[in-house]
Design a protein around this motif. Sequence first.
Motif, PDB file in Angstrom:
ATOM      1  N   LEU A 172       0.829  -1.203   0.000  1.00  0.00           N
ATOM      2  CA  LEU A 172       0.000   0.000   0.000  1.00  0.00           C
ATOM      3  C   LEU A 172       0.863   1.254   0.000  1.00  0.00           C
ATOM      4  O   LEU A 172       0.618   2.192  -0.765  1.00  0.00           O
ATOM      5  CB  LEU A 172      -0.921  -0.009   1.227  1.00  0.00           C
ATOM      6  CG  LEU A 172      -1.721   1.266   1.452  1.00  0.00           C
ATOM      7  CD1 LEU A 172      -2.830   1.379   0.421  1.00  0.00           C
ATOM      8  CD2 LEU A 172      -2.272   1.315   2.847  1.00  0.00           C
ATOM      9  N   PHE A 173       1.887   1.278   0.837  1.00  0.00           N
ATOM     10  CA  PHE A 173       2.714   2.472   0.972  1.00  0.00           C
ATOM     11  C   PHE A 173       3.645   2.666  -0.220  1.00  0.00           C
ATOM     12  O   PHE A 173       3.902   3.801  -0.622  1.00  0.00           O
ATOM     13  CB  PHE A 173       3.499   2.424   2.280  1.00  0.00           C
ATOM     14  CG  PHE A 173       2.581   2.412   3.459  1.00  0.00           C
ATOM     15  CD1 PHE A 173       1.914   3.556   3.838  1.00  0.00           C
ATOM     16  CD2 PHE A 173       2.337   1.245   4.158  1.00  0.00           C
ATOM     17  CE1 PHE A 173       1.027   3.554   4.906  1.00  0.00           C
ATOM     18  CE2 PHE A 173       1.464   1.227   5.224  1.00  0.00           C
ATOM     19  CZ  PHE A 173       0.805   2.383   5.595  1.00  0.00           C
TER      20      PHE A 173
ATOM     21  N   ALA B  85       4.667   7.920  11.480  1.00  0.00           N
ATOM     22  CA  ALA B  85       4.934   9.364  11.484  1.00  0.00           C
ATOM     23  C   ALA B  85       4.283  10.062  10.292  1.00  0.00           C
ATOM     24  O   ALA B  85       3.973  11.250  10.352  1.00  0.00           O
ATOM     25  CB  ALA B  85       6.434   9.626  11.490  1.00  0.00           C
ATOM     26  N   PHE B  86       4.066   9.334   9.220  1.00  0.00           N
ATOM     27  CA  PHE B  86       3.334   9.875   8.065  1.00  0.00           C
ATOM     28  C   PHE B  86       1.830   9.803   8.295  1.00  0.00           C
ATOM     29  O   PHE B  86       1.103  10.750   8.007  1.00  0.00           O
ATOM     30  CB  PHE B  86       3.713   9.088   6.802  1.00  0.00           C
ATOM     31  CG  PHE B  86       2.783   9.327   5.649  1.00  0.00           C
ATOM     32  CD1 PHE B  86       2.879  10.475   4.885  1.00  0.00           C
ATOM     33  CD2 PHE B  86       1.794   8.402   5.331  1.00  0.00           C
ATOM     34  CE1 PHE B  86       2.007  10.706   3.827  1.00  0.00           C
ATOM     35  CE2 PHE B  86       0.925   8.613   4.282  1.00  0.00           C
ATOM     36  CZ  PHE B  86       1.031   9.778   3.520  1.00  0.00           C
ATOM     37  N   LEU B  87       1.356   8.694   8.805  1.00  0.00           N
ATOM     38  CA  LEU B  87      -0.083   8.425   8.849  1.00  0.00           C
ATOM     39  C   LEU B  87      -0.866   9.312   9.809  1.00  0.00           C
ATOM     40  O   LEU B  87      -1.946   9.797   9.455  1.00  0.00           O
ATOM     41  CB  LEU B  87      -0.323   6.952   9.190  1.00  0.00           C
ATOM     42  CG  LEU B  87      -0.008   5.990   8.055  1.00  0.00           C
ATOM     43  CD1 LEU B  87       0.193   4.585   8.580  1.00  0.00           C
ATOM     44  CD2 LEU B  87      -1.100   6.036   7.001  1.00  0.00           C
ATOM     45  N   PHE B  88      -0.371   9.514  11.010  1.00  0.00           N
ATOM     46  CA  PHE B  88      -1.152  10.267  11.992  1.00  0.00           C
ATOM     47  C   PHE B  88      -1.333  11.740  11.580  1.00  0.00           C
ATOM     48  O   PHE B  88      -2.466  12.232  11.584  1.00  0.00           O
ATOM     49  CB  PHE B  88      -0.572  10.113  13.396  1.00  0.00           C
ATOM     50  CG  PHE B  88      -0.709   8.711  13.930  1.00  0.00           C
ATOM     51  CD1 PHE B  88      -1.942   8.092  14.017  1.00  0.00           C
ATOM     52  CD2 PHE B  88       0.398   7.999  14.332  1.00  0.00           C
ATOM     53  CE1 PHE B  88      -2.084   6.786  14.500  1.00  0.00           C
ATOM     54  CE2 PHE B  88       0.278   6.698  14.819  1.00  0.00           C
ATOM     55  CZ  PHE B  88      -0.965   6.099  14.906  1.00  0.00           C
ATOM     56  N   PRO B  89      -0.276  12.448  11.184  1.00  0.00           N
ATOM     57  CA  PRO B  89      -0.499  13.823  10.721  1.00  0.00           C
ATOM     58  C   PRO B  89      -1.350  13.886   9.452  1.00  0.00           C
ATOM     59  O   PRO B  89      -2.165  14.795   9.293  1.00  0.00           O
ATOM     60  CB  PRO B  89       0.904  14.360  10.458  1.00  0.00           C
ATOM     61  CG  PRO B  89       1.821  13.478  11.221  1.00  0.00           C
ATOM     62  CD  PRO B  89       1.153  12.132  11.285  1.00  0.00           C
ATOM     63  N   THR B  90      -1.169  12.912   8.571  1.00  0.00           N
ATOM     64  CA  THR B  90      -1.958  12.893   7.337  1.00  0.00           C
ATOM     65  C   THR B  90      -3.436  12.742   7.649  1.00  0.00           C
ATOM     66  O   THR B  90      -4.279  13.416   7.038  1.00  0.00           O
ATOM     67  CB  THR B  90      -1.485  11.753   6.415  1.00  0.00           C
ATOM     68  OG1 THR B  90      -0.128  11.987   6.066  1.00  0.00           O
ATOM     69  CG2 THR B  90      -2.315  11.672   5.152  1.00  0.00           C
TER      70      THR B  90
ATOM     71  N   ALA C 171      -6.152   3.680  11.663  1.00  0.00           N
ATOM     72  CA  ALA C 171      -6.009   2.230  11.843  1.00  0.00           C
ATOM     73  C   ALA C 171      -4.667   1.741  11.305  1.00  0.00           C
ATOM     74  O   ALA C 171      -3.985   0.928  11.952  1.00  0.00           O
ATOM     75  CB  ALA C 171      -7.159   1.494  11.164  1.00  0.00           C
ATOM     76  N   LEU C 172      -4.261   2.234  10.143  1.00  0.00           N
ATOM     77  CA  LEU C 172      -2.961   1.853   9.600  1.00  0.00           C
ATOM     78  C   LEU C 172      -1.825   2.363  10.491  1.00  0.00           C
ATOM     79  O   LEU C 172      -0.808   1.679  10.658  1.00  0.00           O
ATOM     80  CB  LEU C 172      -2.798   2.379   8.170  1.00  0.00           C
ATOM     81  CG  LEU C 172      -3.606   1.658   7.105  1.00  0.00           C
ATOM     82  CD1 LEU C 172      -3.592   2.436   5.793  1.00  0.00           C
ATOM     83  CD2 LEU C 172      -3.059   0.253   6.897  1.00  0.00           C
ATOM     84  N   GLY C 173      -1.995   3.547  11.058  1.00  0.00           N
ATOM     85  CA  GLY C 173      -1.005   4.062  11.996  1.00  0.00           C
ATOM     86  C   GLY C 173      -0.899   3.167  13.220  1.00  0.00           C
ATOM     87  O   GLY C 173       0.200   2.882  13.706  1.00  0.00           O
ATOM     88  N   GLY C 174      -2.039   2.713  13.717  1.00  0.00           N
ATOM     89  CA  GLY C 174      -2.035   1.777  14.839  1.00  0.00           C
ATOM     90  C   GLY C 174      -1.356   0.475  14.471  1.00  0.00           C
ATOM     91  O   GLY C 174      -0.580  -0.084  15.263  1.00  0.00           O
ATOM     92  N   ALA C 175      -1.617  -0.020  13.268  1.00  0.00           N
ATOM     93  CA  ALA C 175      -0.960  -1.251  12.811  1.00  0.00           C
ATOM     94  C   ALA C 175       0.548  -1.040  12.691  1.00  0.00           C
ATOM     95  O   ALA C 175       1.334  -1.933  13.037  1.00  0.00           O
ATOM     96  CB  ALA C 175      -1.550  -1.694  11.476  1.00  0.00           C
TER      97      ALA C 175
END
Length: 139
Positions: free
Chosen positions: A15-16, A75-80, A108-112
């Motif tokens: 995905l990333f 670090a990318f997912l939460f601010p995004t 959810a992806l950030g949590g994963a």
Amino acid sequence: MDVLVLIGRILFAALFLGSGFAHLSQTKTMAGYASTRGVPAAEPTTLGSGALIVAGGLMVLLGVWADLGALLLAAFLFPTAIVMHAFWKESDPQARQMEMVQFNKDMALGGAALMLLALISFAGSDLGLTLTGPLFDIS
């Protein structure tokens, strides 16, 4: 367990890598969207975030300090999620719902990614099927 973790890493990283390469190859389009969300210096930010998620995705995929790679992705997912998918700012119900879905997906992806960071840091080289051990040791 090694094979299951490897399959999970491949699926997670795919995905990333796809998104990161889109950031790098369709920068103007993606920066245009980012600027509508109030992202300052949208073009350099799009390039930087693309490089960040490609690096993180490759690290997770290849098992090269995969714990650090997972941290980069978090670090990318939460601010995004907060900046790009601020569903609470939407007045149109359909747009609000769409942004809420994207916000929840990123959270959810950030949590994963955080769970992957913990798993890799804790299990260390016992996980197997990685090119390096973890960078962090949280055991």
